[in-house]
Design a protein around this motif. Structure first.
Motif, PDB file in Angstrom:
ATOM      1  N   GLU A  27      -4.395   0.635  -8.634  1.00  0.00           N
ATOM      2  CA  GLU A  27      -5.360   2.197 -10.075  1.00  0.00           C
ATOM      3  C   GLU A  27      -4.532   3.176  -9.118  1.00  0.00           C
ATOM      4  OE1 GLU A  27      -6.090   1.573 -13.281  1.00  0.00           O
ATOM      5  OE2 GLU A  27      -6.187  -0.662 -13.343  1.00  0.00           O
ATOM      6  N   LYS A  28      -4.628   3.312  -8.304  1.00  0.00           N
ATOM      7  CA  LYS A  28      -3.842   4.178  -7.475  1.00  0.00           C
ATOM      8  C   LYS A  28      -2.322   4.600  -7.051  1.00  0.00           C
ATOM      9  CE  LYS A  28      -4.349   7.933  -4.651  1.00  0.00           C
ATOM     10  NZ  LYS A  28      -4.529   9.522  -5.484  1.00  0.00           N
TER      11      LYS A  28
ATOM     12  N   LYS B 202       1.046   9.806   1.583  1.00  0.00           N
ATOM     13  CA  LYS B 202       0.258   8.812   2.547  1.00  0.00           C
ATOM     14  C   LYS B 202      -0.741   8.702   2.889  1.00  0.00           C
ATOM     15  CE  LYS B 202      -0.717  11.364   7.318  1.00  0.00           C
ATOM     16  NZ  LYS B 202      -2.103  10.257   7.773  1.00  0.00           N
ATOM     17  N   ALA B 203      -2.398   8.929   2.370  1.00  0.00           N
ATOM     18  CA  ALA B 203      -3.555   8.410   2.424  1.00  0.00           C
ATOM     19  C   ALA B 203      -3.091   6.892   1.921  1.00  0.00           C
ATOM     20  CB  ALA B 203      -4.276   9.406   1.641  1.00  0.00           C
ATOM     21  N   TYR B 204      -1.865   6.479   1.092  1.00  0.00           N
ATOM     22  CA  TYR B 204      -1.937   5.366   0.157  1.00  0.00           C
ATOM     23  C   TYR B 204      -0.662   4.918   1.158  1.00  0.00           C
ATOM     24  CZ  TYR B 204      -0.169   1.601  -3.078  1.00  0.00           C
ATOM     25  OH  TYR B 204       0.252   0.676  -3.325  1.00  0.00           O
ATOM     26  N   GLN B 205      -0.213   5.026   1.822  1.00  0.00           N
ATOM     27  CA  GLN B 205       0.395   4.287   3.103  1.00  0.00           C
ATOM     28  C   GLN B 205      -1.022   3.753   4.035  1.00  0.00           C
ATOM     29  OE1 GLN B 205       4.090   3.316   3.352  1.00  0.00           O
ATOM     30  NE2 GLN B 205       2.198   1.993   4.680  1.00  0.00           N
ATOM     31  N   ASP B 206      -1.139   4.655   4.886  1.00  0.00           N
ATOM     32  CA  ASP B 206      -2.305   4.633   5.860  1.00  0.00           C
ATOM     33  C   ASP B 206      -3.467   3.385   5.131  1.00  0.00           C
ATOM     34  OD1 ASP B 206      -1.736   6.951   7.096  1.00  0.00           O
ATOM     35  OD2 ASP B 206      -3.296   8.444   6.701  1.00  0.00           O
ATOM     36  N   GLN B 207      -3.351   3.664   4.088  1.00  0.00           N
ATOM     37  CA  GLN B 207      -4.321   2.128   3.860  1.00  0.00           C
ATOM     38  C   GLN B 207      -3.710   1.080   3.596  1.00  0.00           C
ATOM     39  OE1 GLN B 207      -6.213   3.151  -0.537  1.00  0.00           O
ATOM     40  NE2 GLN B 207      -7.632   1.283   0.028  1.00  0.00           N
ATOM     41  N   LEU B 208      -2.740   0.558   3.364  1.00  0.00           N
ATOM     42  CA  LEU B 208      -1.420   0.224   2.762  1.00  0.00           C
ATOM     43  C   LEU B 208      -1.479  -0.205   4.831  1.00  0.00           C
ATOM     44  CD1 LEU B 208       1.177   0.801   0.753  1.00  0.00           C
ATOM     45  CD2 LEU B 208      -0.692  -0.697   0.388  1.00  0.00           C
ATOM     46  N   SER B 209      -1.400  -0.178   5.519  1.00  0.00           N
ATOM     47  CA  SER B 209      -1.146  -0.065   6.722  1.00  0.00           C
ATOM     48  C   SER B 209      -2.270  -0.591   7.843  1.00  0.00           C
ATOM     49  CB  SER B 209      -0.867   0.911   7.521  1.00  0.00           C
ATOM     50  OG  SER B 209       0.453   1.406   7.125  1.00  0.00           O
ATOM     51  N   HIS B 210      -3.414  -0.161   7.391  1.00  0.00           N
ATOM     52  CA  HIS B 210      -4.523  -0.474   7.620  1.00  0.00           C
ATOM     53  C   HIS B 210      -4.981  -2.362   7.137  1.00  0.00           C
ATOM     54  CE1 HIS B 210      -9.124  -0.084   8.690  1.00  0.00           C
ATOM     55  NE2 HIS B 210      -9.574  -0.479   7.462  1.00  0.00           N
ATOM     56  N   CYS B 211      -4.666  -2.542   6.010  1.00  0.00           N
ATOM     57  CA  CYS B 211      -4.758  -3.578   5.159  1.00  0.00           C
ATOM     58  C   CYS B 211      -4.039  -4.782   5.892  1.00  0.00           C
ATOM     59  CB  CYS B 211      -4.869  -3.945   4.159  1.00  0.00           C
ATOM     60  SG  CYS B 211      -6.603  -2.567   3.175  1.00  0.00           S
TER      61      CYS B 211
ATOM     62  N   ARG C  74      -3.309 -11.995   4.708  1.00  0.00           N
ATOM     63  CA  ARG C  74      -4.149 -10.259   4.266  1.00  0.00           C
ATOM     64  C   ARG C  74      -4.270 -10.041   3.049  1.00  0.00           C
ATOM     65  NH1 ARG C  74       0.371  -8.479   8.249  1.00  0.00           N
ATOM     66  NH2 ARG C  74      -0.298  -9.554   9.936  1.00  0.00           N
ATOM     67  N   LEU C  75      -3.858 -10.002   1.896  1.00  0.00           N
ATOM     68  CA  LEU C  75      -4.124 -10.119   0.046  1.00  0.00           C
ATOM     69  C   LEU C  75      -5.398 -10.885  -0.547  1.00  0.00           C
ATOM     70  CD1 LEU C  75      -2.723  -8.445  -1.287  1.00  0.00           C
ATOM     71  CD2 LEU C  75      -2.180  -9.927  -2.248  1.00  0.00           C
ATOM     72  N   LEU C  76      -5.118 -12.146   0.845  1.00  0.00           N
ATOM     73  CA  LEU C  76      -7.041 -12.403   0.798  1.00  0.00           C
ATOM     74  C   LEU C  76      -7.964 -12.062   1.513  1.00  0.00           C
ATOM     75  CD1 LEU C  76      -5.334 -16.135   0.087  1.00  0.00           C
ATOM     76  CD2 LEU C  76      -5.883 -15.242  -1.760  1.00  0.00           C
ATOM     77  N   GLN C  77      -7.667 -11.703   1.823  1.00  0.00           N
ATOM     78  CA  GLN C  77      -8.840 -10.786   3.052  1.00  0.00           C
ATOM     79  C   GLN C  77      -9.428  -9.564   2.843  1.00  0.00           C
ATOM     80  OE1 GLN C  77      -6.845 -10.964   6.879  1.00  0.00           O
ATOM     81  NE2 GLN C  77      -7.782 -12.897   7.326  1.00  0.00           N
ATOM     82  N   VAL C  78      -8.018  -8.708   1.637  1.00  0.00           N
ATOM     83  CA  VAL C  78      -8.982  -7.997   1.565  1.00  0.00           C
ATOM     84  C   VAL C  78      -9.923  -7.407  -0.015  1.00  0.00           C
ATOM     85  CG1 VAL C  78      -7.634  -5.276   0.430  1.00  0.00           C
ATOM     86  CG2 VAL C  78      -6.335  -6.039   2.050  1.00  0.00           C
ATOM     87  N   GLY C  79      -9.836  -8.652  -0.581  1.00  0.00           N
ATOM     88  CA  GLY C  79     -10.773  -8.690  -2.103  1.00  0.00           C
ATOM     89  C   GLY C  79     -10.174  -7.961  -2.800  1.00  0.00           C
ATOM     90  N   LYS C  80     -11.208  -8.562  -4.024  1.00  0.00           N
ATOM     91  CA  LYS C  80     -10.262  -8.438  -5.859  1.00  0.00           C
ATOM     92  C   LYS C  80     -11.040  -7.181  -5.603  1.00  0.00           C
ATOM     93  CE  LYS C  80     -10.412 -12.494  -7.602  1.00  0.00           C
ATOM     94  NZ  LYS C  80     -11.074 -13.611  -8.465  1.00  0.00           N
ATOM     95  N   PRO C  81     -11.551  -6.601  -6.011  1.00  0.00           N
ATOM     96  CA  PRO C  81     -12.492  -5.216  -5.792  1.00  0.00           C
ATOM     97  C   PRO C  81     -11.339  -3.570  -5.468  1.00  0.00           C
ATOM     98  CG  PRO C  81     -14.240  -6.063  -5.720  1.00  0.00           C
ATOM     99  CD  PRO C  81     -13.230  -7.003  -5.244  1.00  0.00           C
ATOM    100  N   THR C  82     -11.640  -4.133  -3.604  1.00  0.00           N
ATOM    101  CA  THR C  82     -10.186  -2.960  -3.597  1.00  0.00           C
ATOM    102  C   THR C  82      -9.000  -3.242  -3.753  1.00  0.00           C
ATOM    103  OG1 THR C  82     -11.592  -3.420  -1.195  1.00  0.00           O
ATOM    104  CG2 THR C  82      -9.235  -2.156  -0.343  1.00  0.00           C
ATOM    105  N   LEU C  83      -8.903  -4.310  -3.873  1.00  0.00           N
ATOM    106  CA  LEU C  83      -7.030  -4.574  -4.357  1.00  0.00           C
ATOM    107  C   LEU C  83      -7.031  -3.891  -5.826  1.00  0.00           C
ATOM    108  CD1 LEU C  83      -6.396  -8.355  -3.672  1.00  0.00           C
ATOM    109  CD2 LEU C  83      -5.128  -5.828  -2.557  1.00  0.00           C
ATOM    110  N   LYS C  84      -8.158  -3.273  -6.767  1.00  0.00           N
ATOM    111  CA  LYS C  84      -7.785  -3.648  -8.474  1.00  0.00           C
ATOM    112  C   LYS C  84      -7.848  -1.937  -8.115  1.00  0.00           C
ATOM    113  CE  LYS C  84     -10.316  -3.090 -13.048  1.00  0.00           C
ATOM    114  NZ  LYS C  84     -10.711  -3.952 -13.174  1.00  0.00           N
ATOM    115  N   GLY C  85      -9.156  -1.287  -6.962  1.00  0.00           N
ATOM    116  CA  GLY C  85      -8.580   0.384  -6.894  1.00  0.00           C
ATOM    117  C   GLY C  85      -7.338   0.984  -6.728  1.00  0.00           C
ATOM    118  N   MET C  86      -7.014  -0.370  -5.436  1.00  0.00           N
ATOM    119  CA  MET C  86      -5.452  -0.065  -4.721  1.00  0.00           C
ATOM    120  C   MET C  86      -4.087   0.279  -5.806  1.00  0.00           C
ATOM    121  SD  MET C  86      -5.646  -1.352  -1.142  1.00  0.00           S
ATOM    122  CE  MET C  86      -3.705  -0.597  -0.409  1.00  0.00           C
TER     123      MET C  86
END
Length: 535
Positions: A458-459, A307-316, A444-456
């Motif tokens: 791994e999660k 649920k937390a992961y989906q919330d983050q996806l929706s936010h991005c 939106r994928l470009l706007q998220v940024g590499k560090p955040t994408l990498k963390g997501m």
């Protein structure tokens, strides 16, 4: 075998008209188990879950072929009768039987003796009747407790025919699953289950004097069957999370039918519901067929993390498939360019047809916007699809007649050209919207940024391993879902057989190929559900 009642002309008109309208409104309507429907002349009670008002009845009417049943006698709440509206006329002219509800009367009473008598007489003629045992339609993720009316009707009709020990009446349960019931071009699954058959000879327990426990037992069995065939959940969040788990287990590109997809979601949904209800022991896993089944705490923790992961996806503003395989920025820019150009190309060639669609869209948007203000979500949102169907039909017919009248000198051409142009425009728009949705997702994928994408990423990898453990160890699902679903089943509706078939369906004018059964005609991915604080 009995002959059944003759089919009213208005019923034939409604069936033909709304078969066409429903196929326009919903992207794909998949019907399973038609061979289980008793033929005309065999008394039958069709029972289904009720979450989409009049649309549920229309789906059943149009899903059952005329060669199988000549008609399905409907029931509707009495307040729908006697109005000067198209909906009221459609209901009354099709031979629908009015059912009174306690909540609609000031004294809280409802006498349906006459209605039950008409239904029993219809059954004795060999008709099929339609009842929704929940007793009401509502926008809610769970099926309401079924009322005992169907079981009592079976008992009463058997009692009326007890002198004929071989008189047979069937209860045909059906599960209706909407991916997004009120959204244009979403998908629907209609699943018929094996009928339950009753006779005075084989079911003396249902003849008077009847132990009410027998009535409750039959009603409970009906609820169990209907619930097992659809997404029955105490909350929208559980459905949302189960959809994410199903998509992680069987990612986009997996060749699977809508029925496979719904049943897969259902398995994850059941696991999460059981975890919430603490039906498994907390202290350790339990053995089942050589596997260590995850304990309640593990499943509950996975549910919360998903649920937390989906919330983050929706936010991005992105979906899980974009995180599954991270793309180089150069590839992202190239795909964005291709998607944007393709979208603009399709929108451009769609413009003439969109002019015809504009009055239809404007009318339905205004009607639905006004209707939403009349009540809370749970009591009004179940009728949104019905409003869109009715107002879309009326405005669409007006556009058609107006176009033919304005081109009267070539009316023989435009009478066919206008609906054909509107249909192909809809197909082009579906692909155009899909391409633009992919473009915005990549942006939106470009706007998220590499560090955040990498963390997501791994999660997601950690969550994927836990989802696969749940799927293979606890739910008994195969370890290679892409291979399993591609090879299982035949050529039933909704199944894509290989990459060539997939590409061919993409350009089909008949029906859009669906890679994602959660897709609607929206410029964004629809994953969330409305929340009503009153529920």
């Amino acid at each position: 075998m009995l002959e059944g009642s003759p089919t009213p002309w208005s019923y034939v008109l409604i069936r033909l008209l709304f078969r066409f309208v429903l196929k326009i409104f919903y992207g794909t309507i998949v019907v399973e188990g038609l061979d289980l429907v008793p033929e005309t002349g065999k008394p039958c009670i069709v029972c289904a879950n009720h979450s989409n008002s009049l649309t549920d009845a229309l789906l059943l009417v149009t899903s059952i072929p005329a060669k199988r049943r000549n008609m399905l006698r409907l029931t509707a709440k009495a307040t729908q009768f006697g109005r000067r509206t198209l909906t009221s006329w459609l209901i009354e002219s099709a031979g629908t039987v009015p059912i009174k509800r306690r909540k609609d009367n000031t004294d809280g009473k409802a006498d349906n003796t006459d209605a039950m008598l008409k239904l029993m007489e219809a059954l004795e003629l060999g008709d099929a009747i339609c009842l929704f045992p929940e007793g009401m339609s509502r926008f809610h993720p769970t099926i309401a407790p079924l009322k005992t009316g169907v079981a009592r009707l079976v008992s009463d009709v058997l009692a009326r025919n007890r002198n004929d020990p071989d008189f047979e009446v069937s209860v045909l349960t059906c599960s209706i699953t909407y991916m997004h019931r009120q959204h244009f071009r979403s998908d629907v699954l209609v699943s018929f289950h094996p009928p339950m058959t009753f006779t005075p000879k084989n079911n003396p327990e249902l003849l008077p004097p009847v132990d009410f426990d027998q009535i409750r037992s039959l009603t409970s069995e009906m609820q169990k069957i209907i619930s097992a065939g659809t997404l029955d959940s105490p909350t929208w969040d559980l459905i949302r999370t189960a959809k994410l788990a199903a998509r992680m287990y069987a990612p986009l590109g997996t060749f699977m039918t809508l029925g496979d997809y719904v049943r897969l979601i259902r398995q994850f949904l059941d696991a999460f519901k059981n975890a919430e209800q603490h039906t498994l022991p907390k202290d350790r896993g339990i053995e089942r067929e050589g596997y260590l089944v995850l304990n309640t705490s593990d499943i509950f923790a996975l549910q919360n993390d998903l649920k937390a992961y989906q919330d983050q996806l929706s936010h991005c503003g992105i979906k899980d498939d974009r995180i599954r395989r991270l793309l180089p920025r150069r590839t992202i820019f190239f795909r964005m360019l291709i998607r944007l150009l393709w979208s603009l190309c399709l929108f451009t060639i769609s413009l003439p047809g969109l002019i015809l669609w504009l009055p239809v869209f404007a009318t339905t948007v205004y009607a639905v916007h006004s209707f939403k203000k009349t009540g809370p979500i749970f009591d009004t949102w179940d009728e949104i699809a019905q409003y869109k169907l009715i107002y879309g039909l009326i405005s669409g017919l007006c556009v058609w007649f107006a176009a033919v009248a304005l081109t009267w000198h070539i009316a023989l051409v435009t009478v066919f050209l206008v609906p054909s142009l509107m249909w192909i425009t809809l197909r082009w728009c579906e692909d155009a919207v899909s391409a633009f949705r992919a473009f915005t997702s990549l942006l939106r994928l470009l706007q998220v940024g590499k560090p955040t994408l990498k963390g997501m990423h791994e999660k997601r990898r950690e969550l994927y391993n836990r989802v696969m453990d749940l799927a293979t160890s606890s739910l008994g699902l195969p370890e290679n879902p892409e291979t399993h679903f591609a090879l299982s089943g035949g050529k039933e509706k909704g199944r894509v057989r290989g990459s060539w078939d997939s590409r061919a369906r993409y350009f089909s004018i008949k029906r859009r190929r669906k890679r994602d059964w959660n897709e609607t005609l929206r410029l964004y991915d629809k994953v969330d559900y409305p929340v009503d604080d009153s529920e």
